[in-house]
Design a protein around this motif. Structure first.
Motif, mmCIF file in Angstrom:
data_model
loop_
_atom_site.group_PDB
_atom_site.id
_atom_site.type_symbol
_atom_site.label_atom_id
_atom_site.label_comp_id
_atom_site.label_asym_id
_atom_site.label_seq_id
_atom_site.Cartn_x
_atom_site.Cartn_y
_atom_site.Cartn_z
ATOM 1 N N ALA A 157 77.620 48.243 25.333
ATOM 2 C CA ALA A 157 78.547 47.113 25.302
ATOM 3 C C ALA A 157 78.606 46.397 26.646
ATOM 4 N N ALA A 158 78.636 47.156 27.749
ATOM 5 C CA ALA A 158 78.726 46.536 29.075
ATOM 6 C C ALA A 158 77.486 45.693 29.369
ATOM 7 N N GLN A 159 76.301 46.241 29.002
ATOM 8 C CA GLN A 159 75.067 45.492 29.250
ATOM 9 C C GLN A 159 75.020 44.219 28.395
ATOM 10 N N ALA A 160 75.445 44.341 27.136
ATOM 11 C CA ALA A 160 75.441 43.172 26.251
ATOM 12 C C ALA A 160 76.416 42.113 26.751
ATOM 13 N N LEU A 161 77.597 42.563 27.227
ATOM 14 C CA LEU A 161 78.581 41.612 27.740
ATOM 15 C C LEU A 161 78.054 40.911 28.989
#
Length: 840
Positions: A157-161
């Motif tokens: 999620a952090a990388q996608a955000l």
């Protein structure tokens, strides 16, 4: 089985057969009346396809096996020196397109200068790219919000955000870049679009009573038509009532005049469609309001209606990319749809089928013939101006003044004094007898190119856009501020009436001014506003017309502008040679370009009259022009040199014709002088901007703007102290004295001989060129005189006429003997100058 036509109030358009009948009737009637008809395709494709079946039948009669128009169907009107034949009929309510050349929106159009069409194409591409970039930014914003709301247990999620956030930032950055590019293109266009140029349509090489536009790409045609409609809507908002609701409630109460006009549209596949349509000469706001009620866009009528907006009956396949080009097909589909909707009981009152009921057909007068097709556009424009000037709807001030100036030019032409007024204003013209007065009227009113003014350029001068614009400015000044004869000597015990000449009564009658003896400051201000609005139409970048207030006062308004007759080339050489009078005249010639620049140097009155603390230094336009004029002779400003002034003058006079942005010699980016300490939000550098020169006249790294002008030519410079050296006007030979003990007029010590030598070496090249030009003009005049006498001798011998009286011939010979003696003396002087050149 053929489907039955739906019944209703919205009409069906006539067939091709009736279109041919109508064309025959118009051509035969025009032949009887001695006027030129429109091209036959214009009648069959543009006029007959806008009339209902029954209307065409009611217009035609048969006489001696020929189709003619019924006497009640037409009328012949006098428009100036020309006659125009008008067809009176009822057309489909959605069949008329607003005219781009409406005089109420004239200030929204710029002159059709070179490269303008390419800039419009670039602007369209930039707007399309900006639209796509905004869509991309919106999508990226949604992706970022989606990632932000994702479940917290997702390991990626952090990388996608982070990736979505970066994508959104890149998209926003791209939007900002494209917005800057679009703004730069708008600035290069002066915030306006180039005026469409129409000409008389031709058939078999002969001009006809219809108009045609030059070929233009499909996207440009759409863009220009939308721009015209938007500005027409803006101008119509000053109306005291809602025009659309008035048409819905009461219908159209007065007729409008229309003309047949052809749009030539280049499609993306390279094909060219030539569409004839009816354009509203008068009643443009009504034509646009009717289309809005029908929910039809003007650009769709002139470029092709997308079939998806007017689909075929149910069961037929619809091609969304297909454009309907036939006006008959478009109007019939529109009528069928509205009739079908009106027959349904559930149709709401806001539906076009209900709102357009009283304008299903409207009464109109259509131009179907004229005596001089080449002047048709000018005649129709004049009718439009007269209709508006005498109407009840409010004008924009500048548009009203432009229309009033067009009426003034027409008044000069109607009195057969336009050529005489120009001949008096340009004594050194190549030949005022060669003027095309129709072209001159269009040039002075910015409705055509400036080329017809070429005969007013002095012999020997190059013809360039800057020279022609200067000629146009001088011509407008001469027409608005005409010279009056000098006052006759007063006779005792007799009442004398001041002779105001031939031209001032034309100005008075057109502008409805009081008597000449009642000329006051109010009259001078009104005339200056008129002059400023007329001048503004010559420039791409249109400044505030109030920036010229104070340039002309009561003396100029009453007795004439008193323009310097020297050409632009001679004034530049004179200023370079040290002639202060030449620089003062040159500053006056520069004034319009200083107002109408991308970065205006002279603006309307600014600052505070009470003090400098709240709004800055008080600076009127007259103060700015006075400071520029007095800078030539002022010695109190060491940062201003004549090299700077001349470099600035040449750049200012040529800047309206620039097609590329200025560039520094070393390739470094340029910034506006007043924005040198800004970090962001700087003005984009566009074509027409002027690089600020240094004291040596060399270009700097700054673009000259209002801040540079006010700092270089401060307010104090325009208020010289009485008796100061800066308040004097030097002669063309000032500073040439070689007497070391000479003093100035004010008792000051003599100038440094070294400075005198430097000044002379700088000014002498221009003086040599002035003498060369003067001698060349004298040689040309002598040769012309010789050829004239040779022709007179040949004709006398051929006709066997008697010789002139001896007294007349002796008088001429004595004059020429004196001229020859002066020429021989000047040759001796020139030989002495040649010897002195070797010693300098």
């Amino acid at each position: 089985m053929v489907a039955k036509r739906p019944d209703g109030i919205f009409p069906r358009i006539g067939t091709d057969t009736y279109g041919r009948y109508l064309a025959d009737a118009i051509e035969n009637t025009c032949a009887e009346l001695g006027v030129v008809p429109p091209p036959r395709p214009a009648i069959t494709e543009g006029l007959a396809t806008a009339l209902p079946d029954t209307e065409i039948k009611g217009l035609i009669a048969s006489r001696s096996s020929q189709k003619v128009l019924k006497p009640s169907a037409y009328r012949l009107v006098q428009a100036g020196d020309e006659q125009v034949l008008l067809l009176m009929c009822d057309v489909h309510g959605a069949a008329v397109v607003p005219w781009d050349l409406n005089d109420r929106t004239v200030n929204c159009w710029s002159p059709p200068v070179a490269k303008a069409s390419q800039r419009v194409k670039d602007l369209i591409a930039a707007e399309l790219a900006l639209h796509e970039a905004r869509k991309t930014a919106k999508t990226a914003e949604k992706e970022r919000e989606s990632c932000r709301r994702a479940a917290g247990d997702d390991p990626y999620a952090a990388q996608a955000l982070a990736a979505a956030t970066q994508k959104h930032e890149d998209a926003d950055r791209r939007v900002v870049e494209l917005e800057g590019e679009r703004q730069a293109l708008l600035t290069a266009l002066g915030g306006r679009r180039p005026r469409p140029v129409v000409r008389a349509a031709e058939e078999d090489g002969e001009p006809k009573a219809a108009l045609t536009l030059a070929e233009q790409p499909y996207d440009v045609a759409v863009h220009m038509q939308r721009y015209a409609a938007e500005n027409l809507e803006r101008a119509g908002k000053t109306r005291g009532y809602d025009l659309a609701e008035s048409l819905v409630d009461a219908g159209q109460l007065s007729k409008g005049m229309n003309v047949l006009q052809q749009w030539q549209i280049t499609r993306p596949d390279g094909t060219v469609s030539k569409l004839w349509r009816l354009a509203a000469v008068t009643g443009n706001n009504r034509a646009l309001a009717r289309l809005n009620i029908f929910r039809v866009r003007p650009e769709h009528l002139v470029t092709g209606m997308p079939q998806s907006l007017l689909p075929m009956p149910k069961g037929k396949k619809v091609d969304p990319e297909l454009l309907l080009l036939s006006q008959r097909e478009i109007l019939n589909r529109l009528s069928d749809r509205l009739n079908e909707a009106a027959a349904k009981p559930e149709t709401e009152a806001t539906d076009p089928s209900v709102r357009a009921g009283k304008i299903a057909t409207v009464s109109a007068e259509i131009v179907i013939g004229c005596t001089k097709p080449a002047a048709l556009e000018h005649v129709l424009r004049t009718l439009n101006v007269n209709d508006h000037l005498r109407g009840i709807q409010p004008y924009d001030e500048d548009a009203r003044l432009i229309a009033l100036f067009a009426t003034l030019v027409d008044a000069y032409a109607r009195e057969l004094l336009l050529a005489d007024a120009l001949a008096e204003a340009f004594p050194d013209a190549r030949g005022t007898d060669l003027l095309d007065l129709v072209g001159v009227r269009d040039a002075l009113t910015a409705n055509g190119p400036l080329d017809p003014l070429t005969p007013l350029v002095p012999a020997g001068d190059d013809v360039s856009p800057a020279v022609l614009r200067d000629i146009a400015v001088r011509a407008i000044t001469a027409l608005v501020f005409p010279e009056i004869p000098p006052e006759a000597p007063k006779q005792t015990n007799s009442r004398t009436v001041r002779d105001t000449g031939r031209f001032w009564p034309i100005v008075r009658g057109t502008l409805q001014e009081p008597a000449w003896s009642q000329t006051r400051a109010k009259t001078a201000e009104a005339r200056t506003r008129l002059w400023s609005a007329a001048i503004a139409q010559l420039f791409l970048h249109r400044g505030n017309i109030l920036s010229a207030l104070g340039f002309f006062g009561v003396p100029e308004t009453a007795k004439g502008a008193g323009q310097d007759p020297r050409s632009l080339k001679v004034l530049l050489l004179g200023a370079e040679a040290g002639d202060a009078t030449a620089w003062a005249a040159l500053a006056q010639r520069m004034a319009p370009a200083l107002i109408h620049a991308p970065q205006p140097f002279i603006t309307a009155g600014q600052g505070s009259e009470a003090g400098d603390g709240r709004k800055g230094v008080r600076r009127t336009p007259k103060s700015a022009l006075a400071a520029l004029t007095l800078a030539y002779t002022a010695t109190s400003v060491p940062s201003v040199s004549r090299a700077l002034l001349l470099a600035f003058a040449k750049a200012v006079l040529e800047h309206p014709d620039a097609t590329q942005p200025p560039e520094a010699e070393d390739g470094k980016p340029l910034i506006c002088y007043g924005e040198q300490h800004w970090v962001e939000g700087r003005t984009p550098i566009t074509a027409g901007m002027v690089i600020a020169p240094d004291t040596e006249g060399r270009p700097t790294h700054y673009v000259a703007d209002k801040a540079w002008f006010d700092e270089t030519f401060p307010v104090e410079l325009g208020r010289p102290a009485p008796g100061s050296p800066g308040s004097t006007t030097t002669s063309p030979t000032a500073g040439t004295s070689t007497n070391p003990t000479a003093t100035t007029v004010y008792g000051a010590p003599p100038a440094d001989p070294h400075d005198q030598l430097v000044t002379l070496r700088r000014e002498l090249p221009a003086r040599v060129e002035l003498v060369e030009g003067g001698y060349q003009q004298a040689v040309d005049s002598a040769y012309t005189l010789m050829t004239d006498f040779e022709e007179a001798h040949r004709l006398r011998v051929q006709l066997g006429e008697d010789a002139l009286p001896a007294e007349q011939r002796i008088e001429w010979m004595e004059k020429l003997t004196k001229v020859r003696a002066a020429a021989q003396a000047s040759v001796t002087t020139l030989e002495q100058v040649e010897a002195l050149i070797l010693q300098v």
